[in-house]
Design a protein around this motif. Sequence first.
Motif, PDB file in Angstrom:
ATOM      1  N   SER A  49      42.073  45.477  47.916  1.00 51.29           N
ATOM      2  CA  SER A  49      40.694  45.135  48.476  1.00 51.29           C
ATOM      3  C   SER A  49      40.460  43.662  47.666  1.00 51.29           C
ATOM      4  CB  SER A  49      39.500  46.032  48.215  1.00 51.29           C
ATOM      5  OG  SER A  49      38.341  45.668  48.843  1.00 51.29           O
ATOM      6  N   PHE A  50      40.111  42.721  48.342  1.00 46.60           N
ATOM      7  CA  PHE A  50      39.546  41.421  47.772  1.00 46.60           C
ATOM      8  C   PHE A  50      38.357  40.746  48.639  1.00 46.60           C
ATOM      9  CE2 PHE A  50      40.614  38.008  50.622  1.00 46.60           C
ATOM     10  CZ  PHE A  50      41.289  38.598  51.665  1.00 46.60           C
ATOM     11  N   ARG A  51      37.939  39.794  47.776  1.00 41.97           N
ATOM     12  CA  ARG A  51      36.650  38.757  48.414  1.00 41.97           C
ATOM     13  C   ARG A  51      36.937  37.408  47.556  1.00 41.97           C
ATOM     14  NH1 ARG A  51      32.319  41.376  46.657  1.00 41.97           N
ATOM     15  NH2 ARG A  51      31.496  39.644  45.121  1.00 41.97           N
ATOM     16  N   ALA A  52      36.935  36.527  48.365  1.00 42.33           N
ATOM     17  CA  ALA A  52      36.862  35.294  47.699  1.00 42.33           C
ATOM     18  C   ALA A  52      35.883  34.631  48.258  1.00 42.33           C
ATOM     19  CB  ALA A  52      38.096  34.480  47.979  1.00 42.33           C
ATOM     20  N   SER A  53      34.593  34.100  47.243  1.00 42.39           N
ATOM     21  CA  SER A  53      33.719  33.414  47.752  1.00 42.39           C
ATOM     22  C   SER A  53      33.313  32.003  47.313  1.00 42.39           C
ATOM     23  CB  SER A  53      32.273  34.241  47.404  1.00 42.39           C
ATOM     24  OG  SER A  53      32.332  34.362  46.071  1.00 42.39           O
ATOM     25  N   TYR A  54      32.485  31.108  48.011  1.00 41.91           N
ATOM     26  CA  TYR A  54      32.040  29.744  47.536  1.00 41.91           C
ATOM     27  C   TYR A  54      30.762  29.581  47.634  1.00 41.91           C
ATOM     28  CZ  TYR A  54      32.271  24.490  47.730  1.00 41.91           C
ATOM     29  OH  TYR A  54      31.606  23.492  47.686  1.00 41.91           O
TER      30      TYR A  54
ATOM     31  N   ALA B  68      39.363  41.145  43.172  1.00 43.31           N
ATOM     32  CA  ALA B  68      40.434  41.830  43.642  1.00 43.31           C
ATOM     33  C   ALA B  68      40.265  43.111  43.143  1.00 43.31           C
ATOM     34  CB  ALA B  68      41.648  41.037  43.455  1.00 43.31           C
ATOM     35  N   SER B  69      41.031  44.281  43.822  1.00 44.58           N
ATOM     36  CA  SER B  69      41.130  45.620  43.140  1.00 44.58           C
ATOM     37  C   SER B  69      42.499  46.085  43.668  1.00 44.58           C
ATOM     38  CB  SER B  69      39.928  46.294  43.623  1.00 44.58           C
ATOM     39  OG  SER B  69      39.818  46.692  44.887  1.00 44.58           O
ATOM     40  N   VAL B  70      42.796  47.187  42.926  1.00 47.68           N
ATOM     41  CA  VAL B  70      44.015  47.931  43.347  1.00 47.68           C
ATOM     42  C   VAL B  70      43.799  49.333  42.837  1.00 47.68           C
ATOM     43  CG1 VAL B  70      45.319  47.372  41.355  1.00 47.68           C
ATOM     44  CG2 VAL B  70      46.343  48.314  43.381  1.00 47.68           C
ATOM     45  N   GLY B  71      43.988  50.305  43.786  1.00 49.60           N
ATOM     46  CA  GLY B  71      43.571  51.524  43.538  1.00 49.60           C
ATOM     47  C   GLY B  71      43.571  52.701  44.443  1.00 49.60           C
TER      48      GLY B  71
ATOM     49  N   HIS C 212      34.201  53.357  48.099  1.00 45.28           N
ATOM     50  CA  HIS C 212      34.648  53.606  46.490  1.00 45.28           C
ATOM     51  C   HIS C 212      35.885  53.796  46.295  1.00 45.28           C
ATOM     52  CE1 HIS C 212      30.430  55.283  47.220  1.00 45.28           C
ATOM     53  NE2 HIS C 212      30.298  54.787  46.141  1.00 45.28           N
ATOM     54  N   ILE C 213      36.466  52.652  45.282  1.00 41.59           N
ATOM     55  CA  ILE C 213      37.888  52.718  44.945  1.00 41.59           C
ATOM     56  C   ILE C 213      37.943  53.375  43.436  1.00 41.59           C
ATOM     57  CG2 ILE C 213      39.811  51.274  44.736  1.00 41.59           C
ATOM     58  CD1 ILE C 213      38.897  51.617  47.600  1.00 41.59           C
ATOM     59  N   ALA C 214      39.173  54.120  43.057  1.00 40.84           N
ATOM     60  CA  ALA C 214      39.317  54.323  41.725  1.00 40.84           C
ATOM     61  C   ALA C 214      40.548  53.348  41.350  1.00 40.84           C
ATOM     62  CB  ALA C 214      39.599  55.709  41.678  1.00 40.84           C
TER      63      ALA C 214
END
Lengths: 148, 372
Positions: B203-208, B173-176, B151-153
């Motif tokens: 945090s990040f995720r890249a999907s194909y 992608a997130s920043v928190g 969990h990210i805020a």
Amino acid sequence: MIRRRGHWLVVCVACLITGAGTPGDTVVLVTGAACPLTDINALDLRKAYLGVVVKVQGQQIRPVLMRGDERLEQVFYQSVVAMSKKSYERRRLSLTLKYGTPRLAEFDDVVAVSEALRSMECGVTYLWKRDAKVLAGVKTVRLLWQGT
Amino acid sequence: MNLPGRIRMYMPHRRLAAFGLIGVLAGAPSVAEVNHEFLFFPSVDGFDTFSESVPSVKDSFTRASLDLLYGFSGDRFRFLGEFLLSSNESELERLQAGLRMGDETFVWAGRFHAPGKFWTSEYHHGQFLQTSITRPALEEWEDDGGTYPSHIAGLLLESEHQRHDDSAIGLAASVGLAPVLEDNGLAAHEIFEGKSEHGLSLSFRASYRPEYLSSSQFGILGGWNEINVEPGTIAVPDELGNIDQATLGVFTDWYWNDLRLLASLVYFANTLEFPTQNTDDNYLLGYAQLEYEANNVITVFGRVDGGIDQDDSAYLGLFETFITERYMLGARWDVAEFHSLTLEVADTTYGASATGSRDFNEFRLQWSAVFP
């Protein structure tokens, strides 16, 4: 002999599912008469029913689900979204859970859905051709399936 | 509350959150088309060990849970709230406001699930949608013994791009604010929490996806988290100040007709900061879950959880019940369109270096559903 009976059982079930026992039945895609769309290709239609924002001729497609008619629903799963009912329902739930994507409007009455299509901006749904022909204010934009 | 050995940066979180939400809302145009969505995911779990009793693990328990989801969507604006109520806890899991920046691009502000954890951002708390009862140890929630922030805020960007060949690339992608480490594990930032000790989370995720409309996908994920430690809560000889955690991994969710493979491998590089020295702690965690849909209502599945060097990890040793290895088999019966019964049996090993590992056998049975 047992194997032959099993074979006939499979054929009968397949006939029930595909509607092959009622030749001449046709499922069409309809929209409100005011919508300027004249056709939607199969891929765009599939995308729209799978939750993707689709614009055709500058108009956003707003798909509507028809419920309550098992055979019509089977045609939809096989010919429009090309997946099982289970997979389709899970995908709809998943989109709502992940992104808050609104689930599609559902109707089980052809008169009610025709009223909805007339009030929507380019709403589309699938109907038996015999039902679509008698509804006022809707037009057919694509043939989706024809019984053989 | 000052932590030793490092400069603290107090962040007026409530004000930042308010500005973030106002920024998102201010960009929203007038709402022409409005939808409200409610989903209810109830479940009841039974758990029993069928081996000798082990410390810190109950021999048996029953847990009832209800996950409530509310979604609001306008032309460009969306709002999501997810609240989990169970016999163990009640928590506002997600509260996020989003603005559509393109057909398939959203920017969200609020509390959300970390995009760098595949299972977390795929199933959230919707138990019915995941085939297995248990989650892999790598994907576990913070309050269920998870060691990797869920969990990210802060701010989250989610985007998907269809390519000319009908494949698709997804980016998130997130920043928190990251969780803090307390005596009973990681504690995520609460949305209405004021000034606190939470560090930075990226945090990040890249999907194909080779086919845009298919569910099969693979990709990379990772992140960087500054996990601050509440003073005096960890029983270590030298007071631990904070943990910098960098992660990089791969994941896949792949379908072959009736078979499905869910797998992920993540490399962890932790730096545990003590007043006089730092300790590097590196390991690999992963899992592979194979599912076979025998027919329209029965799915059998199995999963292996494990890793490399996780048994000797100083960081994982801080989590008494972290599962370092598990071999699980299960079956799910979809008894009705939106109801299922699932059972699992597993050989489970938990506890890393400091606590010593323990082994037990477990049996689980679960009913899960979704309404309406």
